[in-house]
Design an enzyme around this catalytic site. Structure first.
Site, PDB file in Angstrom:
ATOM      1  N   ASP A  79       0.830  -1.200   0.000  1.00 52.57           N
ATOM      2  CA  ASP A  79       0.000   0.000   0.000  1.00 52.57           C
ATOM      3  C   ASP A  79       0.867   1.254   0.000  1.00 52.57           C
ATOM      4  O   ASP A  79       0.350   2.373  -0.080  1.00 52.57           O
ATOM      5  CB  ASP A  79      -1.006  -0.003   1.150  1.00 52.57           C
ATOM      6  CG  ASP A  79      -0.388  -0.172   2.520  1.00 52.57           C
ATOM      7  OD1 ASP A  79       0.853  -0.198   2.619  1.00 52.57           O
ATOM      8  OD2 ASP A  79      -1.148  -0.269   3.502  1.00 52.57           O
ATOM      9  N   GLU A 124       9.567  -4.037  10.641  1.00 53.35           N
ATOM     10  CA  GLU A 124      10.027  -2.757  10.100  1.00 53.35           C
ATOM     11  C   GLU A 124      10.524  -1.857  11.217  1.00 53.35           C
ATOM     12  O   GLU A 124       9.866  -1.675  12.236  1.00 53.35           O
ATOM     13  CB  GLU A 124       8.913  -2.048   9.336  1.00 53.35           C
ATOM     14  CG  GLU A 124       9.349  -0.698   8.766  1.00 53.35           C
ATOM     15  CD  GLU A 124       8.378  -0.092   7.772  1.00 53.35           C
ATOM     16  OE1 GLU A 124       8.668   1.016   7.283  1.00 53.35           O
ATOM     17  OE2 GLU A 124       7.344  -0.717   7.481  1.00 53.35           O
TER      18      GLU A 124
END
Length: 269
Positions: free
Chosen positions: A43, A179
């Site tokens: 996204d 992340e």
């Protein structure tokens, strides 16, 4: 075509695998020629392709459109697609939207969160949808975090992230993506789950795979560049520069020269 079984085999053998974001057929074909192992239709296209300030406005229809384009261009890589913001808030939403992107060509879906996603992961997995869970810095929650910042800076926060990973793996998560966490924590989590491939972005070089946004690794980021990014394009020249950049990334992941120390967060936990 690379499968989830291959990623598990790579981990068992100690072979690091490469992953790049991709949104179109031409880049997908170049990644096929470079033998990139995994493609993420992220996204992140909200910012990289649509020019938005965040990933939040991206729709399921956007994700399906770009997934289909990438699948047509690449028959080699495992294709993983994000379910965008608020598209898996209920179990029914998760099932219906996973169906949409899987029918477009995804082999796995990615959702962001922690232990609270356990039921969603379990239901998707039982219905034949492999799930990657994205933890640490999760861009869909950027307003909760107050920006794009390093996560799990303390031992307490690191242990909470490990607990979240444990919960979703026990629920059936096939892959984890970490992340923006300390390199030490990335290594701990990769070692803790011997049967679950762990992909990192800003999580050190001990994770099983590495992912970058393709625009970042090609030097097409304008403004602040994240610490964990390396520009592979500036090392290339000539008409095959993009293909060569993809090949260089794949090789650097496999020999663990990327990420180097300067691309990681060294925090004592």
């Amino acid at each position: 075509m690379i499968s989830l079984s291959d990623l598990r085999k790579f981990k068992a053998e100690g072979r690091k695998f490469s992953c790049l974001t991709c949104y179109d057929a031409s880049m997908a074909k170049a990644m096929e020629l470079a033998e990139i192992d995994t493609i993420l239709i992220g996204d992140s296209l909200g910012m990289a392709i649509q020019g938005r300030d965040s990933t939040l406005p991206v729709t399921v229809e956007d994700m399906a459109y770009h997934t289909a384009a990438v699948r047509r261009g690449n028959q080699h890589a495992l294709i993983m697609t994000d379910l965008p913001f608020m598209s898996y808030a209920t179990l029914n939403d998760a099932l219906q939207n996973a169906k949409t992107v899987m029918q477009a060509g995804a082999q796995m879906i990615k959702i962001e969160g922690g232990a609270w996603l356990s039921e969603t992961v379990q239901v998707l997995t039982r219905n034949g949808v492999p799930v990657c869970v994205h933890l640490g810095l999760t861009p869909q929650s950027v307003h909760v975090f107050g920006g794009y910042k390093l996560q799990a800076r303390t031992r307490e926060a690191a242990d909470q992230l490990i607990a979240d990973c444990t919960a979703v793996v026990e629920a059936g998560a096939a892959v984890l993506l970490l992340e923006c966490v300390p390199a030490q924590l990335g290594q701990e989590i990769a070692e803790l789950f011997p049967n679950t491939p762990v992909i990192g972005i800003g999580a050190g070089n001990a994770t099983d795979g590495q992912v970058l946004v393709v625009q970042d690794m090609l030097g097409l980021t304008f403004g602040r560049v994240a610490r964990f990014v390396r520009n592979f394009m500036k090392e290339q020249s000539g008409e095959t520069a993009i293909l060569d950049a993809f090949k260089a990334f794949h090789a650097a992941v496999q020999d663990q020269s990327f990420p180097a120390k300067e691309h990681t967060f060294q925090v004592e936990l």
